[in-house]
Motif scaffolding. Structure first.
Motif, short mmCIF file in Angstrom:
data_model
loop_
_atom_site.label_atom_id
_atom_site.label_comp_id
_atom_site.label_asym_id
_atom_site.label_seq_id
_atom_site.Cartn_x
_atom_site.Cartn_y
_atom_site.Cartn_z
N ASN A 1 0.85 -1.19 0.00
CA ASN A 1 0.00 0.00 0.00
C ASN A 1 0.89 1.24 0.00
O ASN A 1 1.51 1.55 1.01
N SER B 1 -17.36 3.08 3.44
CA SER B 1 -17.67 3.65 2.12
C SER B 1 -19.12 3.39 1.74
O SER B 1 -19.85 2.67 2.43
N SER C 1 -15.92 -2.47 3.56
CA SER C 1 -17.03 -1.84 4.29
C SER C 1 -18.27 -2.73 4.33
O SER C 1 -18.91 -2.86 5.37
C1 LIG Z 1 -11.48 -0.16 9.53
C2 LIG Z 1 -10.67 -0.13 8.28
C3 LIG Z 1 -9.31 -0.38 8.34
C4 LIG Z 1 -8.51 -0.36 7.19
N1 LIG Z 1 -7.17 -0.62 7.27
C5 LIG Z 1 -6.43 -0.65 6.13
C6 LIG Z 1 -5.04 -0.97 6.16
O1 LIG Z 1 -4.47 -1.22 7.22
N2 LIG Z 1 -4.35 -0.98 5.01
C7 LIG Z 1 -4.96 -0.70 3.81
O2 LIG Z 1 -4.31 -0.76 2.75
N3 LIG Z 1 -6.26 -0.37 3.75
C8 LIG Z 1 -7.00 -0.35 4.86
N4 LIG Z 1 -8.32 -0.02 4.79
C9 LIG Z 1 -8.88 0.35 3.50
C10 LIG Z 1 -9.50 -0.84 2.83
O3 LIG Z 1 -8.52 -1.80 2.48
C11 LIG Z 1 -10.23 -0.45 1.53
O4 LIG Z 1 -9.33 0.09 0.60
C12 LIG Z 1 -11.31 0.59 1.78
O5 LIG Z 1 -12.04 0.29 2.94
C13 LIG Z 1 -12.22 0.68 0.57
O6 LIG Z 1 -12.93 -0.48 0.35
P1 LIG Z 1 -14.48 -0.61 0.78
O7 LIG Z 1 -15.22 0.44 0.05
O8 LIG Z 1 -14.85 -2.01 0.36
O9 LIG Z 1 -14.53 -0.42 2.26
C14 LIG Z 1 -9.12 -0.05 5.93
C15 LIG Z 1 -10.50 0.19 5.89
C16 LIG Z 1 -11.28 0.14 7.03
C17 LIG Z 1 -12.76 0.42 6.92
#
Ligand SMILES: Cc1cc2nc3c(=O)[nH]c(=O)nc-3n(C[C@H](O)[C@H](O)[C@H](O)COP(=O)(O)O)c2cc1C
Length: 220
Positions: free
Chosen positions: A19, A104, A154
């Motif tokens: 990342n 999201s 999410s």
């Molecule tokens: C509680 C939480 C913790 C997250 N921690 C990380 C992380 O440690 N590293 C990372 O690359 N993305 C992290 N993300 C981002 C997610 O990997 C993802 O890119 C983001 O939530 C968008 O996807 P979604 O719309 O399905 O939630 C996190 C998201 C959430 C909600």
């Protein structure tokens, strides 16, 4: 890097997602310098690990297409579109800056779809979508734009892991009802090369939108 590499490989990981999350605040480092450093990091890592490395990037580059090409050339095995950054929020009572991360919704999808559609027509490496995938139709749209994999966070936090099963089953129904024979047939079918109107992805289209705009659609 070497210690981490050993730990990751010994733990049995089949792949690594890198990342690339940084907020460059030094005005003396221009965009080219920041990008060069990022590409060098990917090249170095790829030279040291045996497992595939996917790179998760942000959409905030002057030329996302050029960064994607650079990452492919640096050895990235896949790209994940896009990172969703923690954004600071000011608590006006406590006078604190808080890092918050809201879950999201599907409104985050179009930015990803646009770049999937463009990059899947340009790059050879697989592209995954991350951000805003909640419903079956979101998965279908991501595949049509050229995604090879769909990542969910999410919706799993909201609905629990069984959401994976229900999305998979409803995707299968969607495909059968429309007589698609495979996911492969869907993949990229609406990308920049394949779709009937590529300018919809490339231009802002404001004039066109304003001509057709009604405050209350359906009311003459
Ligand atoms: C509680 C939480 C913790 C997250 N921690 C990380 C992380 O440690 N590293 C990372 O690359 N993305 C992290 N993300 C981002 C997610 O990997 C993802 O890119 C983001 O939530 C968008 O996807 P979604 O719309 O399905 O939630 C996190 C998201 C959430 C909600």
């Amino acid at each position: 890097v070497d210690r981490l590499r050993r730990l990751i490989e010994q733990a049995g990981a089949s792949a690594l997602e890198l990342n690339l999350y940084a907020v460059p605040t030094d005005p003396a480092r221009d965009g080219a310098a920041v990008e060069k450093e990022m590409l060098e990091l990917v090249r170095t890592l790829k030279g040291r690990v045996k497992i595939p490395v996917a790179v998760k990037l942000s959409p905030f580059y002057t030329s996302v297409a050029s960064v994607a090409r650079g990452l492919e050339e640096a050895g990235a095995d896949a790209l994940v579109l896009f990172n969703r950054l923690f954004e600071p929020e000011i608590d006006v009572e406590a006078l604190e800056v808080k890092r918050v991360l809201h879950l999201s919704d599907s409104s985050e999808l179009p930015l990803r779809l646009r770049w999937l559609a463009i990059l899947s027509a340009q790059r050879k490496i697989p592209l995954a979508i991350s951000g805003g995938v909640h419903e079956t139709v979101d998965v279908v749209r991501a595949l049509m734009a050229g995604a090879t994999a769909v990542q969910l966070v999410s919706t799993l936090l909201r609905n629990g892991p069984s959401r994976l099963l229900s999305l998979r089953a409803s995707l299968e129904r969607w495909l059968v009802e429309r007589e698609y024979s495979s996911v492969r047939q869907l993949r990229g079918s609406m990308n920049l090369k394949a779709c009937p109107d590529p300018s919809a992805y490339e231009r802002a289209n404001y004039i066109h939108l304003l001509h057709g705009w009604r405050e209350h659609p359906g009311v003459a």
